[in-house]
Design a protein around this motif. Structure first.
Motif, short mmCIF file in Angstrom:
data_model
loop_
_atom_site.label_atom_id
_atom_site.label_comp_id
_atom_site.label_asym_id
_atom_site.label_seq_id
_atom_site.Cartn_x
_atom_site.Cartn_y
_atom_site.Cartn_z
N ILE A 43 -7.74 -1.26 -35.47
CA ILE A 43 -7.57 0.04 -36.14
C ILE A 43 -6.70 -0.12 -37.40
CG2 ILE A 43 -6.50 2.33 -35.93
CD1 ILE A 43 -7.31 2.26 -32.94
N LEU A 44 -5.59 -0.86 -37.27
CA LEU A 44 -4.70 -1.05 -38.42
C LEU A 44 -5.40 -1.84 -39.53
CD1 LEU A 44 -1.28 -1.80 -36.66
CD2 LEU A 44 -2.06 0.34 -37.64
N HIS A 47 -7.72 0.51 -41.34
CA HIS A 47 -6.98 1.38 -42.27
C HIS A 47 -6.58 0.62 -43.53
CE1 HIS A 47 -6.84 4.99 -40.01
NE2 HIS A 47 -6.11 4.52 -39.01
N LEU A 48 -6.03 -0.59 -43.33
CA LEU A 48 -5.56 -1.38 -44.48
C LEU A 48 -6.70 -1.75 -45.42
CD1 LEU A 48 -2.94 -3.72 -42.78
CD2 LEU A 48 -2.47 -2.07 -44.59
N SER A 49 -7.83 -2.14 -44.84
CA SER A 49 -8.95 -2.54 -45.70
C SER A 49 -9.62 -1.33 -46.36
CB SER A 49 -9.98 -3.34 -44.89
OG SER A 49 -10.47 -2.55 -43.84
N SER A 50 -9.55 -0.17 -45.73
CA SER A 50 -10.23 1.01 -46.28
C SER A 50 -9.40 1.74 -47.33
CB SER A 50 -10.55 2.00 -45.16
OG SER A 50 -11.33 1.40 -44.19
N TYR A 51 -8.09 1.82 -47.11
CA TYR A 51 -7.27 2.73 -47.92
C TYR A 51 -6.24 2.05 -48.81
CZ TYR A 51 -9.18 5.82 -44.33
OH TYR A 51 -10.02 6.47 -43.48
N SER A 52 -6.24 0.73 -48.86
CA SER A 52 -5.26 0.05 -49.71
C SER A 52 -5.69 0.13 -51.18
CB SER A 52 -5.13 -1.41 -49.30
OG SER A 52 -4.35 -1.49 -48.14
N VAL A 53 -4.70 0.03 -52.05
CA VAL A 53 -5.00 0.01 -53.48
C VAL A 53 -5.41 -1.41 -53.89
CG1 VAL A 53 -4.06 0.47 -55.79
CG2 VAL A 53 -3.33 1.86 -53.86
N GLN A 65 -0.36 -9.56 -39.73
CA GLN A 65 -0.36 -8.71 -38.52
C GLN A 65 -1.17 -9.35 -37.39
OE1 GLN A 65 -1.95 -4.80 -39.34
NE2 GLN A 65 -2.56 -4.78 -37.22
N MET B 1 -10.97 0.20 -49.60
CA MET B 1 -10.32 0.22 -50.92
C MET B 1 -10.48 1.58 -51.58
SD MET B 1 -9.01 -2.74 -51.91
CE MET B 1 -9.17 -2.74 -53.67
N ILE B 2 -9.44 2.00 -52.27
CA ILE B 2 -9.50 3.25 -53.02
C ILE B 2 -10.33 3.00 -54.29
CG2 ILE B 2 -8.13 4.90 -54.36
CD1 ILE B 2 -5.85 4.34 -52.33
N THR B 13 1.24 2.56 -59.35
CA THR B 13 1.17 2.85 -57.91
C THR B 13 2.59 3.06 -57.43
OG1 THR B 13 -0.72 1.37 -57.74
CG2 THR B 13 0.34 1.97 -55.70
N ARG B 15 5.27 4.03 -54.22
CA ARG B 15 5.41 4.11 -52.76
C ARG B 15 6.81 4.58 -52.42
NH1 ARG B 15 1.87 -0.26 -52.76
NH2 ARG B 15 0.05 0.20 -51.49
N SER B 76 4.12 -2.54 -36.54
CA SER B 76 2.97 -2.69 -37.44
C SER B 76 2.39 -1.32 -37.80
CB SER B 76 1.88 -3.53 -36.78
OG SER B 76 2.33 -4.82 -36.56
N ALA B 77 2.29 -0.45 -36.80
CA ALA B 77 1.76 0.90 -37.05
C ALA B 77 2.68 1.66 -38.00
CB ALA B 77 1.60 1.64 -35.73
N PHE B 79 4.69 0.34 -40.20
CA PHE B 79 4.60 -0.27 -41.53
C PHE B 79 3.33 0.18 -42.26
CE2 PHE B 79 3.26 -3.50 -44.52
CZ PHE B 79 4.40 -3.64 -45.29
N VAL B 80 2.21 0.20 -41.55
CA VAL B 80 0.93 0.63 -42.17
C VAL B 80 1.04 2.10 -42.61
CG1 VAL B 80 -1.51 1.10 -41.68
CG2 VAL B 80 -0.50 -1.07 -41.02
N TRP B 83 2.99 1.93 -45.75
CA TRP B 83 2.26 1.25 -46.82
C TRP B 83 1.14 2.11 -47.41
CZ3 TRP B 83 3.19 -2.83 -49.70
CH2 TRP B 83 2.15 -3.41 -50.41
N LEU B 84 0.53 2.93 -46.56
CA LEU B 84 -0.62 3.72 -47.02
C LEU B 84 -0.23 5.10 -47.56
CD1 LEU B 84 -3.30 2.77 -44.34
CD2 LEU B 84 -3.00 1.85 -46.64
N VAL B 86 0.83 6.60 -50.51
CA VAL B 86 0.87 6.09 -51.88
C VAL B 86 0.44 7.14 -52.89
CG1 VAL B 86 -1.44 5.05 -51.66
CG2 VAL B 86 0.17 4.08 -53.28
N VAL B 88 -1.15 7.26 -56.63
CA VAL B 88 -1.83 6.44 -57.63
C VAL B 88 -1.94 7.26 -58.92
CG1 VAL B 88 -3.97 5.22 -58.19
CG2 VAL B 88 -3.14 5.23 -55.84
N GLN B 99 -0.71 8.93 -45.12
CA GLN B 99 -1.12 8.51 -43.77
C GLN B 99 -0.10 9.06 -42.78
OE1 GLN B 99 -3.90 6.45 -43.35
NE2 GLN B 99 -3.74 6.67 -41.15
N LEU B 102 -1.95 7.04 -36.73
CA LEU B 102 -3.16 6.21 -36.82
C LEU B 102 -4.42 7.00 -37.17
CD1 LEU B 102 -2.82 3.70 -33.83
CD2 LEU B 102 -2.49 3.27 -36.24
N ARG B 105 -5.03 11.43 -41.90
CA ARG B 105 -4.86 11.01 -43.30
C ARG B 105 -5.19 12.18 -44.21
NH1 ARG B 105 -4.35 6.57 -46.40
NH2 ARG B 105 -5.56 6.44 -48.31
#
Lengths: 85, 170
Positions: A43-44, A47-53, A65, B1-2, B13, B15, B76-77, B79-80, B83-84, B86, B88, B99, B102, B105
């Protein structure tokens, strides 16, 4: 007189843990942990691959991770195997 | 990717400040030390009473490693999540992504020409010393207000957005 008691209410282990902890239980717990970790990591990563810049940064984060999770799971698996041997 | 529009150029960008992650890091550190403290305080005696078919030390190692794995996943959750979140800034638009956990969004977009007022809120000793705070952008669009919480260098961001809005309106 104490020897005649069949059930000791103050012995919490009798109540809470009626079964002994066997290698099978530990092995089962490991597989549950593996499943939960796999789902959360996926899941993480999604999210990272879909919504990262930045795609590169997202790839690095996913690798870190997943790498740490795999190392922790390997260590946990080793402990469960050694416990059973 | 955005993905951006074809003729759109990514400029900045933004954060949240990394200090915001200090809370989850401290929580994980305390929770990681907790089993050791519990062991020293009496868990050892409890374990001695449990029937175990194997080496108790290996069982404790297994439980502790499983606990650390769970804590790693929780961190990790977190941090994500950090990280998300943001902002732009492109040459045409301001995009806000947030975000929340999980499975939640939110995203909003506004054109620079629609920006009306920008305000900055830096509240407290730590935000003042480390230069982070909230930036509020009032717009004339459907999404009335954009808020970026605990963002690094809020006054610089205010200036950047203000300049872009002025240029778009000129």
């Amino acid at each position: 007189m104490g020897d005649s008691l069949l059930f000791d209410p103050f012995s919490y282990t009798d109540v809470l843990i009626p079964l002994s902890i066997t290698p099978g239980i530990v092995n089962g717990l490991f597989w549950v942990l593996l499943g939960v970790t796999g789902v959360v990591v996926l899941i993480l990563a999604y999210h990272l691959s879909s919504y990262s810049v930045s795609g590169i940064k997202a790839s690095i984060l996913i690798a870190v991770q997943a790498g740490v999770s795999i190392l922790l799971l390997l260590a946990t698996f080793s402990a469960s195997v050694l416990f059973g041997s | 990717m955005i993905t951006l529009q074809q003729d759109e150029k990514l400029l900045y960008t933004f954060r949240r400040h990394p200090i915001v992650l200090l809370g989850p890091i401290l929580a994980v550190a305390i929770l990681a030390a907790l089993p050791y403290v519990a062991y020293r305080l009496g868990l050892r005696d409890l374990i001695a009473n449990i029937p175990i078919q194997g080496d108790p030390a290996l069982l404790l190692t297994f439980i502790y490693l499983a606990w650390i794995t769970i804590l790693w996943l929780a961190f990790s959750a977190a941090f994500v999540d950090h990280w998300l979140d943001v902002w732009v800034v492109t040459d045409k638009r301001l995009l806000d992504f947030e975000q929340q956990g999980l499975f939640h969004r939110e995203s909003a977009v506004t054109r620079h020409a629609l920006v009306q007022d920008i305000s900055v809120e830096v509240k407290g000793i730590l935000p003042t010393l480390l230069d982070y705070g909230d930036v509020h952008v009032q717009t004339a669009g459907a999404n009335k207000e954009f808020t970026m919480k605990n963002v690094t260098k809020p006054y610089k961001i205010k200036q950047i957005i203000s300049d872009l809005a002025d240029n778009a309106k000129a």
